[in-house]
Design a protein around this motif. Structure first.
Motif, PDB file in Angstrom:
ATOM      1  N   VAL A 155       0.862  -1.183   0.000  1.00  0.00           N
ATOM      2  CA  VAL A 155       0.000   0.000   0.000  1.00  0.00           C
ATOM      3  C   VAL A 155       0.898   1.232   0.000  1.00  0.00           C
ATOM      4  N   ASP A 156       0.559   2.221  -0.807  1.00  0.00           N
ATOM      5  CA  ASP A 156       1.339   3.461  -0.843  1.00  0.00           C
ATOM      6  C   ASP A 156       1.004   4.283   0.401  1.00  0.00           C
ATOM      7  N   LEU A 157       1.876   4.249   1.380  1.00  0.00           N
ATOM      8  CA  LEU A 157       1.669   4.940   2.655  1.00  0.00           C
ATOM      9  C   LEU A 157       2.613   6.124   2.814  1.00  0.00           C
ATOM     10  N   ALA A 158       3.080   6.675   1.688  1.00  0.00           N
ATOM     11  CA  ALA A 158       4.073   7.752   1.725  1.00  0.00           C
ATOM     12  C   ALA A 158       3.687   8.925   2.615  1.00  0.00           C
ATOM     13  N   PRO A 159       2.417   9.385   2.637  1.00  0.00           N
ATOM     14  CA  PRO A 159       2.090  10.529   3.502  1.00  0.00           C
ATOM     15  C   PRO A 159       2.333  10.236   4.982  1.00  0.00           C
ATOM     16  N   PHE A 160       2.102   8.991   5.404  1.00  0.00           N
ATOM     17  CA  PHE A 160       2.273   8.643   6.815  1.00  0.00           C
ATOM     18  C   PHE A 160       3.744   8.388   7.149  1.00  0.00           C
ATOM     19  N   ILE A 161       4.508   7.936   6.166  1.00  0.00           N
ATOM     20  CA  ILE A 161       5.943   7.770   6.383  1.00  0.00           C
ATOM     21  C   ILE A 161       6.589   9.129   6.651  1.00  0.00           C
ATOM     22  N   LEU A 162       6.017  10.207   6.107  1.00  0.00           N
ATOM     23  CA  LEU A 162       6.511  11.558   6.405  1.00  0.00           C
ATOM     24  C   LEU A 162       6.356  11.918   7.876  1.00  0.00           C
ATOM     25  N   SER A 163       5.539  11.137   8.611  1.00  0.00           N
ATOM     26  CA  SER A 163       5.395  11.342  10.047  1.00  0.00           C
ATOM     27  C   SER A 163       6.076  10.243  10.844  1.00  0.00           C
ATOM     28  N   GLY A 164       6.709   9.293  10.150  1.00  0.00           N
ATOM     29  CA  GLY A 164       7.417   8.222  10.844  1.00  0.00           C
ATOM     30  C   GLY A 164       6.553   7.038  11.189  1.00  0.00           C
ATOM     31  N   GLY A 165       5.536   6.753  10.367  1.00  0.00           N
ATOM     32  CA  GLY A 165       4.678   5.602  10.631  1.00  0.00           C
ATOM     33  C   GLY A 165       4.212   4.955   9.348  1.00  0.00           C
ATOM     34  N   ALA A 166       3.711   3.712   9.477  1.00  0.00           N
ATOM     35  CA  ALA A 166       3.189   2.997   8.304  1.00  0.00           C
ATOM     36  C   ALA A 166       2.119   2.013   8.771  1.00  0.00           C
ATOM     37  N   ALA A 167       2.036   0.846   8.128  1.00  0.00           N
ATOM     38  CA  ALA A 167       0.863  -0.025   8.275  1.00  0.00           C
ATOM     39  C   ALA A 167       0.615  -0.464   9.716  1.00  0.00           C
ATOM     40  N   TYR A 168       1.651  -0.926  10.415  1.00  0.00           N
ATOM     41  CA  TYR A 168       1.444  -1.400  11.783  1.00  0.00           C
ATOM     42  C   TYR A 168       1.024  -0.245  12.691  1.00  0.00           C
ATOM     43  N   CYS A 169       1.708   0.879  12.590  1.00  0.00           N
ATOM     44  CA  CYS A 169       1.384   2.045  13.428  1.00  0.00           C
ATOM     45  C   CYS A 169      -0.063   2.489  13.252  1.00  0.00           C
ATOM     46  N   MET A 170      -0.585   2.342  12.035  1.00  0.00           N
ATOM     47  CA  MET A 170      -1.907   2.851  11.698  1.00  0.00           C
ATOM     48  C   MET A 170      -3.036   1.926  12.147  1.00  0.00           C
ATOM     49  N   THR A 171      -2.684   0.825  12.790  1.00  0.00           N
ATOM     50  CA  THR A 171      -3.666  -0.164  13.222  1.00  0.00           C
ATOM     51  C   THR A 171      -3.362  -0.605  14.643  1.00  0.00           C
ATOM     52  N   LEU A 172      -4.392  -1.084  15.328  1.00  0.00           N
ATOM     53  CA  LEU A 172      -4.204  -1.743  16.618  1.00  0.00           C
ATOM     54  C   LEU A 172      -5.082  -2.980  16.618  1.00  0.00           C
ATOM     55  N   ARG A 173      -4.468  -4.136  16.735  1.00  0.00           N
ATOM     56  CA  ARG A 173      -5.245  -5.383  16.732  1.00  0.00           C
ATOM     57  C   ARG A 173      -5.829  -5.626  18.119  1.00  0.00           C
ATOM     58  N   LEU A 174      -7.113  -5.944  18.158  1.00  0.00           N
ATOM     59  CA  LEU A 174      -7.843  -6.045  19.419  1.00  0.00           C
ATOM     60  C   LEU A 174      -8.228  -7.471  19.799  1.00  0.00           C
ATOM     61  N   ASP A 175      -8.060  -8.426  18.912  1.00  0.00           N
ATOM     62  CA  ASP A 175      -8.564  -9.780  19.173  1.00  0.00           C
ATOM     63  C   ASP A 175      -7.474 -10.771  19.577  1.00  0.00           C
ATOM     64  N   ARG A 176      -6.273 -10.317  19.846  1.00  0.00           N
ATOM     65  CA  ARG A 176      -5.197 -11.231  20.197  1.00  0.00           C
ATOM     66  C   ARG A 176      -5.536 -12.012  21.471  1.00  0.00           C
ATOM     67  N   ARG A 177      -5.211 -13.307  21.466  1.00  0.00           N
ATOM     68  CA  ARG A 177      -5.414 -14.171  22.627  1.00  0.00           C
ATOM     69  C   ARG A 177      -4.113 -14.873  22.978  1.00  0.00           C
ATOM     70  N   SER A 178      -3.846 -15.020  24.265  1.00  0.00           N
ATOM     71  CA  SER A 178      -2.600 -15.655  24.682  1.00  0.00           C
ATOM     72  C   SER A 178      -2.654 -17.168  24.540  1.00  0.00           C
ATOM     73  N   VAL A 179      -3.862 -17.693  24.449  1.00  0.00           N
ATOM     74  CA  VAL A 179      -4.060 -19.130  24.238  1.00  0.00           C
ATOM     75  C   VAL A 179      -4.811 -19.312  22.944  1.00  0.00           C
ATOM     76  N   SER A 180      -4.315 -20.183  22.087  1.00  0.00           N
ATOM     77  CA  SER A 180      -4.936 -20.392  20.784  1.00  0.00           C
ATOM     78  C   SER A 180      -6.264 -21.119  20.928  1.00  0.00           C
ATOM     79  N   ALA A 181      -7.102 -21.028  19.887  1.00  0.00           N
ATOM     80  CA  ALA A 181      -8.386 -21.741  19.898  1.00  0.00           C
ATOM     81  C   ALA A 181      -8.180 -23.238  20.050  1.00  0.00           C
ATOM     82  N   ALA A 182      -7.122 -23.769  19.417  1.00  0.00           N
ATOM     83  CA  ALA A 182      -6.836 -25.200  19.517  1.00  0.00           C
ATOM     84  C   ALA A 182      -6.497 -25.588  20.946  1.00  0.00           C
ATOM     85  N   GLN A 183      -5.715 -24.736  21.632  1.00  0.00           N
ATOM     86  CA  GLN A 183      -5.362 -25.020  23.028  1.00  0.00           C
ATOM     87  C   GLN A 183      -6.583 -24.950  23.930  1.00  0.00           C
TER      88      GLN A 183
END
Length: 289
Positions: free
Chosen positions: A256-284
Protein backbone atom coordinates in the motif's frame (compact mmCIF):
# COMPACT_ATOMS: atom_id res chain seq x y z
CA UNK A 1 -15.25 -12.10 17.28
CA UNK A 2 -13.74 -14.96 15.27
CA UNK A 3 -11.89 -12.87 12.69
CA UNK A 4 -9.04 -10.35 13.00
CA UNK A 5 -10.30 -7.13 14.57
CA UNK A 6 -8.44 -3.86 14.13
CA UNK A 7 -8.78 -0.29 15.31
CA UNK A 8 -7.95 2.51 12.88
CA UNK A 9 -8.46 6.29 12.98
CA UNK A 10 -10.16 8.64 10.53
CA UNK A 11 -7.25 10.51 8.83
CA UNK A 12 -9.27 13.69 8.27
CA UNK A 13 -7.14 15.72 10.71
CA UNK A 14 -3.79 14.15 9.90
CA UNK A 15 -0.90 16.41 9.00
CA UNK A 16 2.79 16.80 9.79
CA UNK A 17 2.94 20.03 11.77
CA UNK A 18 5.63 19.28 14.36
CA UNK A 19 8.77 17.19 14.65
CA UNK A 20 9.16 14.58 17.39
CA UNK A 21 11.15 12.02 15.38
CA UNK A 22 13.77 12.32 12.64
CA UNK A 23 11.34 11.26 9.89
CA UNK A 24 8.87 14.10 10.41
CA UNK A 25 9.03 16.78 7.70
CA UNK A 26 6.55 19.62 8.33
CA UNK A 27 8.26 21.71 5.67
CA UNK A 28 7.08 19.43 2.85
CA UNK A 29 3.48 19.03 4.02
CA UNK A 30 0.66 20.45 1.92
CA UNK A 31 -2.96 20.01 0.89
CA UNK A 32 -2.07 17.44 -1.75
CA UNK A 33 -0.40 15.30 0.94
CA UNK A 34 -3.55 15.47 3.08
CA UNK A 35 -5.66 14.17 0.19
CA UNK A 36 -3.12 11.41 -0.45
CA UNK A 37 -3.21 10.45 3.23
CA UNK A 38 -6.98 9.93 3.12
CA UNK A 39 -6.60 7.73 0.04
CA UNK A 40 -3.76 5.77 1.63
CA UNK A 41 -5.73 5.13 4.82
CA UNK A 42 -8.68 3.89 2.79
CA UNK A 43 -6.39 1.58 0.81
CA UNK A 44 -4.94 0.13 4.01
CA UNK A 45 -8.38 -0.46 5.45
CA UNK A 46 -9.49 -2.18 2.23
CA UNK A 47 -6.39 -4.38 2.30
CA UNK A 48 -7.23 -5.50 5.82
CA UNK A 49 -10.87 -6.12 4.99
CA UNK A 50 -9.84 -8.12 1.91
CA UNK A 51 -8.27 -10.67 4.30
CA UNK A 52 -11.57 -10.96 6.19
CA UNK A 53 -10.62 -8.59 9.00
CA UNK A 54 -13.08 -6.26 10.73
CA UNK A 55 -12.04 -2.62 11.20
CA UNK A 56 -13.46 -0.15 13.73
CA UNK A 57 -12.70 3.54 13.26
CA UNK A 58 -11.92 6.23 15.84
CA UNK A 59 -12.96 9.74 14.85
CA UNK A 60 -10.41 12.39 13.88
CA UNK A 61 -9.65 15.23 16.30
CA UNK A 62 -8.32 18.57 15.11
CA UNK A 63 -4.90 19.34 16.57
CA UNK A 64 -4.06 15.67 17.19
CA UNK A 65 -2.56 14.55 13.86
CA UNK A 66 -0.84 11.46 15.26
CA UNK A 67 -4.15 10.04 16.47
CA UNK A 68 -3.96 8.14 13.16
CA UNK A 69 -1.41 5.82 14.81
CA UNK A 70 -3.56 3.82 17.28
CA UNK A 71 -0.89 1.13 17.71
CA UNK A 72 0.56 3.54 20.24
CA UNK A 73 -2.69 3.87 22.20
CA UNK A 74 -2.54 0.65 24.22
CA UNK A 75 -1.33 -2.91 24.59
CA UNK A 76 -4.25 -5.32 24.08
CA UNK A 77 -4.35 -9.04 24.82
CA UNK A 78 -7.12 -11.39 26.03
CA UNK A 79 -9.62 -8.55 25.99
CA UNK A 80 -7.52 -6.52 28.44
CA UNK A 81 -6.39 -3.00 27.47
CA UNK A 82 -3.31 -1.41 29.08
CA UNK A 83 -3.56 2.26 28.18
CA UNK A 84 -0.50 4.13 26.92
CA UNK A 85 1.10 7.21 28.41
CA UNK A 86 2.92 9.33 25.82
CA UNK A 87 6.32 10.85 26.42
CA UNK A 88 5.96 13.88 24.13
CA UNK A 89 3.47 16.64 25.02
CA UNK A 90 2.40 16.79 21.37
CA UNK A 91 0.81 13.35 21.73
CA UNK A 92 -0.44 13.47 25.30
CA UNK A 93 -3.73 15.01 24.17
CA UNK A 94 -4.56 11.71 22.45
CA UNK A 95 -4.86 9.86 25.75
CA UNK A 96 -8.43 10.88 26.76
CA UNK A 97 -9.72 10.27 23.24
CA UNK A 98 -8.32 6.76 23.11
CA UNK A 99 -9.58 6.08 26.65
CA UNK A 100 -13.07 7.11 25.55
CA UNK A 101 -12.80 4.90 22.45
CA UNK A 102 -11.90 1.88 24.56
CA UNK A 103 -14.69 2.63 27.00
CA UNK A 104 -17.14 2.56 24.09
CA UNK A 105 -15.70 -0.75 22.92
CA UNK A 106 -16.02 -2.12 26.46
CA UNK A 107 -19.66 -1.04 26.64
CA UNK A 108 -20.27 -3.07 23.47
CA UNK A 109 -18.51 -6.12 24.88
CA UNK A 110 -15.62 -5.88 22.42
CA UNK A 111 -12.99 -5.50 25.15
CA UNK A 112 -13.29 -6.63 28.76
CA UNK A 113 -11.04 -4.52 30.98
CA UNK A 114 -9.18 -1.20 30.83
CA UNK A 115 -6.03 -0.83 32.92
CA UNK A 116 -3.93 2.27 33.68
CA UNK A 117 -0.15 2.33 33.60
CA UNK A 118 1.44 3.13 37.00
CA UNK A 119 2.18 6.81 37.54
CA UNK A 120 5.56 8.17 36.51
CA UNK A 121 6.07 5.74 33.63
CA UNK A 122 5.82 6.17 29.89
CA UNK A 123 4.78 3.41 27.54
CA UNK A 124 3.53 3.83 23.98
CA UNK A 125 1.36 0.80 23.54
CA UNK A 126 1.68 -1.93 20.95
CA UNK A 127 4.32 0.14 19.20
CA UNK A 128 6.69 -1.00 21.95
CA UNK A 129 5.03 -4.25 23.09
CA UNK A 130 4.54 -6.67 20.21
CA UNK A 131 2.82 -9.99 20.85
CA UNK A 132 4.51 -13.01 19.29
CA UNK A 133 1.69 -15.47 18.62
CA UNK A 134 4.06 -18.38 17.94
CA UNK A 135 6.31 -17.93 20.96
CA UNK A 136 3.49 -16.67 23.24
CA UNK A 137 5.43 -13.77 24.67
CA UNK A 138 5.78 -10.02 24.23
CA UNK A 139 8.80 -8.43 22.61
CA UNK A 140 9.15 -5.13 24.47
CA UNK A 141 11.10 -2.16 23.14
CA UNK A 142 12.28 0.65 25.37
CA UNK A 143 14.48 3.72 25.25
CA UNK A 144 13.41 6.60 23.03
CA UNK A 145 9.70 6.60 23.97
CA UNK A 146 8.85 3.85 26.47
CA UNK A 147 10.37 3.56 29.94
CA UNK A 148 12.30 0.43 30.82
CA UNK A 149 10.45 0.59 34.14
CA UNK A 150 7.13 0.04 32.37
CA UNK A 151 8.06 -3.48 31.28
CA UNK A 152 7.17 -5.16 34.60
CA UNK A 153 3.73 -3.54 34.39
CA UNK A 154 3.17 -5.32 31.07
CA UNK A 155 4.18 -8.63 32.62
CA UNK A 156 1.89 -8.09 35.64
CA UNK A 157 -1.06 -6.94 33.55
CA UNK A 158 -1.06 -9.81 31.08
CA UNK A 159 0.76 -12.55 32.98
CA UNK A 160 2.99 -13.33 30.01
CA UNK A 161 6.75 -13.42 29.53
CA UNK A 162 8.39 -10.31 28.12
CA UNK A 163 11.63 -10.10 26.16
CA UNK A 164 13.24 -6.66 26.61
CA UNK A 165 14.88 -5.05 23.58
CA UNK A 166 16.65 -1.72 24.01
CA UNK A 167 16.42 0.54 20.98
CA UNK A 168 19.66 2.22 19.97
CA UNK A 169 18.51 5.25 17.96
CA UNK A 170 15.78 7.88 17.79
CA UNK A 171 15.48 7.06 14.09
CA UNK A 172 13.79 3.79 15.03
CA UNK A 173 12.00 5.14 18.06
CA UNK A 174 9.39 2.39 18.51
CA UNK A 175 9.95 -1.34 18.28
CA UNK A 176 7.34 -1.64 15.53
CA UNK A 177 9.50 0.44 13.18
CA UNK A 178 12.25 -2.18 13.20
CA UNK A 179 10.83 -5.53 14.38
CA UNK A 180 7.96 -7.69 13.10
CA UNK A 181 7.21 -11.27 14.23
CA UNK A 182 5.72 -13.30 11.38
CA UNK A 183 3.37 -16.27 11.40
CA UNK A 184 5.31 -19.51 11.44
CA UNK A 185 7.98 -18.25 13.80
CA UNK A 186 10.05 -16.06 11.52
CA UNK A 187 11.01 -12.50 12.48
CA UNK A 188 11.64 -9.57 10.14
CA UNK A 189 13.91 -7.01 11.82
CA UNK A 190 16.51 -4.32 11.28
CA UNK A 191 19.61 -5.14 13.39
CA UNK A 192 21.21 -1.63 13.52
CA UNK A 193 18.14 -0.32 15.38
CA UNK A 194 19.09 -2.35 18.46
CA UNK A 195 21.83 -2.31 21.07
CA UNK A 196 24.31 -5.19 21.07
CA UNK A 197 22.53 -6.70 24.09
CA UNK A 198 19.16 -6.51 22.35
CA UNK A 199 20.55 -8.16 19.22
CA UNK A 200 21.92 -10.95 21.40
CA UNK A 201 18.50 -11.34 23.01
CA UNK A 202 16.87 -11.69 19.58
CA UNK A 203 19.44 -14.30 18.54
CA UNK A 204 18.84 -16.21 21.78
CA UNK A 205 15.11 -16.52 21.08
CA UNK A 206 14.99 -16.76 17.28
CA UNK A 207 16.90 -19.39 15.33
CA UNK A 208 19.19 -18.10 12.59
CA UNK A 209 17.03 -19.71 9.90
CA UNK A 210 14.02 -17.76 11.17
CA UNK A 211 15.70 -14.33 11.23
CA UNK A 212 15.02 -12.16 8.16
CA UNK A 213 17.24 -9.08 8.26
CA UNK A 214 16.01 -5.89 6.63
CA UNK A 215 18.52 -3.73 4.77
CA UNK A 216 18.94 0.01 5.31
CA UNK A 217 16.75 0.67 2.27
CA UNK A 218 14.04 -1.73 3.37
CA UNK A 219 13.90 -0.31 6.89
CA UNK A 220 13.85 3.29 5.61
CA UNK A 221 10.85 2.37 3.42
CA UNK A 222 9.00 1.46 6.66
CA UNK A 223 8.41 -2.06 5.40
CA UNK A 224 9.23 -3.63 8.77
CA UNK A 225 6.28 -1.65 10.16
CA UNK A 226 3.88 -4.23 8.74
CA UNK A 227 0.68 -6.11 9.54
CA UNK A 228 0.96 -9.89 9.30
CA UNK A 229 -2.08 -12.16 8.92
CA UNK A 230 -1.00 -15.74 8.31
CA UNK A 231 1.03 -15.94 5.13
CA UNK A 232 -0.11 -12.44 4.06
CA UNK A 233 1.91 -9.34 4.97
CA UNK A 234 0.43 -5.87 4.44
CA UNK A 235 3.10 -3.18 4.25
CA UNK A 236 4.26 0.03 2.62
CA UNK A 237 5.68 -0.20 -0.89
CA UNK A 238 8.65 -2.52 -0.70
CA UNK A 239 12.00 -2.61 -2.47
CA UNK A 240 12.37 -5.61 -4.78
CA UNK A 241 15.01 -7.07 -2.48
CA UNK A 242 12.50 -7.45 0.35
CA UNK A 243 9.83 -8.88 -1.93
CA UNK A 244 12.31 -11.60 -2.90
CA UNK A 245 13.30 -12.37 0.71
CA UNK A 246 9.70 -12.68 1.89
CA UNK A 247 8.56 -14.69 -1.12
CA UNK A 248 11.42 -17.11 -0.54
CA UNK A 249 10.24 -17.48 3.06
CA UNK A 250 6.69 -18.30 1.91
CA UNK A 251 4.92 -14.98 2.47
CA UNK A 252 2.68 -13.04 0.07
CA UNK A 253 2.73 -9.23 0.09
CA UNK A 254 -0.01 -6.65 -0.21
CA UNK A 255 1.72 -3.31 -0.73
CA UNK A 256 0.00 0.00 0.00
CA UNK A 257 1.34 3.46 -0.84
CA UNK A 258 1.67 4.94 2.66
CA UNK A 259 4.07 7.75 1.72
CA UNK A 260 2.09 10.53 3.50
CA UNK A 261 2.27 8.64 6.81
CA UNK A 262 5.94 7.77 6.38
CA UNK A 263 6.51 11.56 6.40
CA UNK A 264 5.39 11.34 10.05
CA UNK A 265 7.42 8.22 10.84
CA UNK A 266 4.68 5.60 10.63
CA UNK A 267 3.19 3.00 8.30
CA UNK A 268 0.86 -0.03 8.28
CA UNK A 269 1.44 -1.40 11.78
CA UNK A 270 1.38 2.05 13.43
CA UNK A 271 -1.91 2.85 11.70
CA UNK A 272 -3.67 -0.16 13.22
CA UNK A 273 -4.20 -1.74 16.62
CA UNK A 274 -5.24 -5.38 16.73
CA UNK A 275 -7.84 -6.05 19.42
CA UNK A 276 -8.56 -9.78 19.17
CA UNK A 277 -5.20 -11.23 20.20
CA UNK A 278 -5.41 -14.17 22.63
CA UNK A 279 -2.60 -15.65 24.68
CA UNK A 280 -4.06 -19.13 24.24
CA UNK A 281 -4.94 -20.39 20.78
CA UNK A 282 -8.39 -21.74 19.90
CA UNK A 283 -6.84 -25.20 19.52
CA UNK A 284 -5.36 -25.02 23.03
CA UNK A 285 -8.68 -23.88 24.47
CA UNK A 286 -10.46 -26.76 22.75
CA UNK A 287 -7.89 -29.27 24.03
CA UNK A 288 -8.35 -28.00 27.60
CA UNK A 289 -12.14 -28.53 27.52
Amino acid sequence: MDRPFFLMTDPGCFDVSYRINPWMKPEVWGAEKAAAACAASTALREALEATGAHVETVGAVKGLPDLVFPANAAVVLDGKVLLARFRHPERQGEEPHFRAAFQRLKARGLVDEIVDLPEGLFHEGAGDAIWDADRRHFWCGYGPRSSQGALPAIRRTFGREIIPLELATDRFYHLDTCFCPLAGGKVLYYPPAFTAEARANIRAHVAEADRIEASDEEAAAFCVNAVNLGSRIIMARAPGSLREKLAAAGYALTEVDLAPFILSGGAAYCMTLRLDRRSVSAAQLHAAE
